[in-house]
Design a protein around this motif. Structure first.
Motif, PDB file in Angstrom:
ATOM      1  N   ALA A 123       0.845  -1.200   0.000  1.00 19.79           N
ATOM      2  CA  ALA A 123       0.000   0.000   0.000  1.00 19.79           C
ATOM      3  C   ALA A 123       0.878   1.247   0.000  1.00 19.79           C
ATOM      4  CB  ALA A 123      -0.935  -0.004   1.202  1.00 19.79           C
ATOM      5  N   GLY A 124       0.490   2.226  -0.801  1.00 16.41           N
ATOM      6  CA  GLY A 124       1.244   3.465  -0.904  1.00 16.41           C
ATOM      7  C   GLY A 124       2.345   3.430  -1.936  1.00 16.41           C
ATOM      8  N   CYS A 171      -3.539   0.697  -2.945  1.00 17.49           N
ATOM      9  CA  CYS A 171      -4.231   1.417  -1.877  1.00 17.49           C
ATOM     10  C   CYS A 171      -4.392   0.591  -0.607  1.00 17.49           C
ATOM     11  CB  CYS A 171      -5.599   1.871  -2.371  1.00 17.49           C
ATOM     12  SG  CYS A 171      -5.477   2.976  -3.794  1.00 17.49           S
ATOM     13  N   ILE A 172      -4.636  -0.687  -0.754  1.00 10.90           N
ATOM     14  CA  ILE A 172      -4.799  -1.579   0.388  1.00 10.90           C
ATOM     15  C   ILE A 172      -4.039  -2.862   0.087  1.00 10.90           C
ATOM     16  CG2 ILE A 172      -6.451  -2.928   1.756  1.00 10.90           C
ATOM     17  CD1 ILE A 172      -8.579  -0.805   0.959  1.00 10.90           C
ATOM     18  N   ASP A 208      -6.136   6.907   3.822  1.00 12.44           N
ATOM     19  CA  ASP A 208      -4.778   7.424   3.659  1.00 12.44           C
ATOM     20  C   ASP A 208      -3.932   6.346   2.975  1.00 12.44           C
ATOM     21  OD1 ASP A 208      -2.061   8.243   5.890  1.00 12.44           O
ATOM     22  OD2 ASP A 208      -2.511   9.017   3.901  1.00 12.44           O
ATOM     23  N   VAL A 209      -3.292   6.702   1.874  1.00 12.87           N
ATOM     24  CA  VAL A 209      -2.449   5.771   1.133  1.00 12.87           C
ATOM     25  C   VAL A 209      -1.028   6.332   1.121  1.00 12.87           C
ATOM     26  CG1 VAL A 209      -2.211   4.464  -1.022  1.00 12.87           C
ATOM     27  CG2 VAL A 209      -4.481   5.191  -0.289  1.00 12.87           C
ATOM     28  N   GLY A 240      -6.032  -2.080  -5.663  1.00 18.05           N
ATOM     29  CA  GLY A 240      -5.316  -0.990  -6.299  1.00 18.05           C
ATOM     30  C   GLY A 240      -6.161  -0.370  -7.388  1.00 18.05           C
TER      31      GLY A 240
END
Length: 186
Positions: free
Chosen positions: A8-9, A31-32, A97-98, A40
């Motif tokens: 993630a991120g 994203c997760i 929040d990513v 994503g």
């Protein structure tokens, strides 16, 4: 590049020779990603014939100040569901929040905020997402399907869509023209 368990991120890049043609040259904003699976949003392909203001109108939102931006193909799962990847200067109901890449919002609140000129400073809109079940992404990475890149917000927000795949590889110090479409097996 690393194949860390939790991505993630970061950006996920399709390897040349990707086994699923729907993801050829894909760039996915992860994203997760946890022990239950991954989600994503694709940022490398434009939804032809559909623009952001039309999406707002279809959702019953007056487009107001919203630009007539491109709509991205976020992935093959739930292609009618919209997602906004955006700068972290806006947050509301349904915002994830990513860090360090961006934030992800999937409620009508962010669409209304954009239309009213009070939304995030930087954003993009996609329909659909890419999803993986428990351990599925890790297996696809072992099979030469994907590579994990760092978080490169400039690729998300400043790079033209058609250039994002190559730009992400270059940001990792790799010339994408030198990548092989197959791997060997010992």
């Amino acid at each position: 590049m690393t194949t860390a368990r939790f991505l993630a991120g970061r950006l996920l890049l399709a390897m040349p020779g990707m086994f699923d043609p729907r993801f050829a040259r894909a760039v996915i904003a992860m994203c997760i990603h946890d022990e239950n699976g991954a989600l994503g949003i694709g940022i490398g392909r434009v939804h032809q014939g559909l623009r952001f203001r039309a999406v707002l109108e279809q959702a019953g939102i007056d487009p107001g100040e919203a630009p007539d931006a491109q709509v991205l193909v976020g992935g093959p799962v739930e292609p009618q569901r919209g997602f906004v990847l955006h700068s972290t200067d806006w947050g509301g109901h349904g915002t994830v929040d990513v860090t360090p890449l961006c934030a992800l919002s999937f409620s009508l609140d962010v669409l209304r905020a954009i239309a009213e000129g009070r939304g995030p400073a930087r954003w993009l809109f996609a329909l659909g997402y890419a999803g993986w079940g428990e351990g599925q992404l890790e297996e696809e990475m072992r099979e030469h399907g994907w590579a994990a890149a760092g978080a490169h917000p400039e690729i998300l927000f400043d790079t033209p869509v058609a250039e994002r795949w190559s730009a992400a590889w270059r940001a990792e110090g790799i010339d994408p023209a030198l990548l092989a479409s197959e791997t060997g097996h010992a």
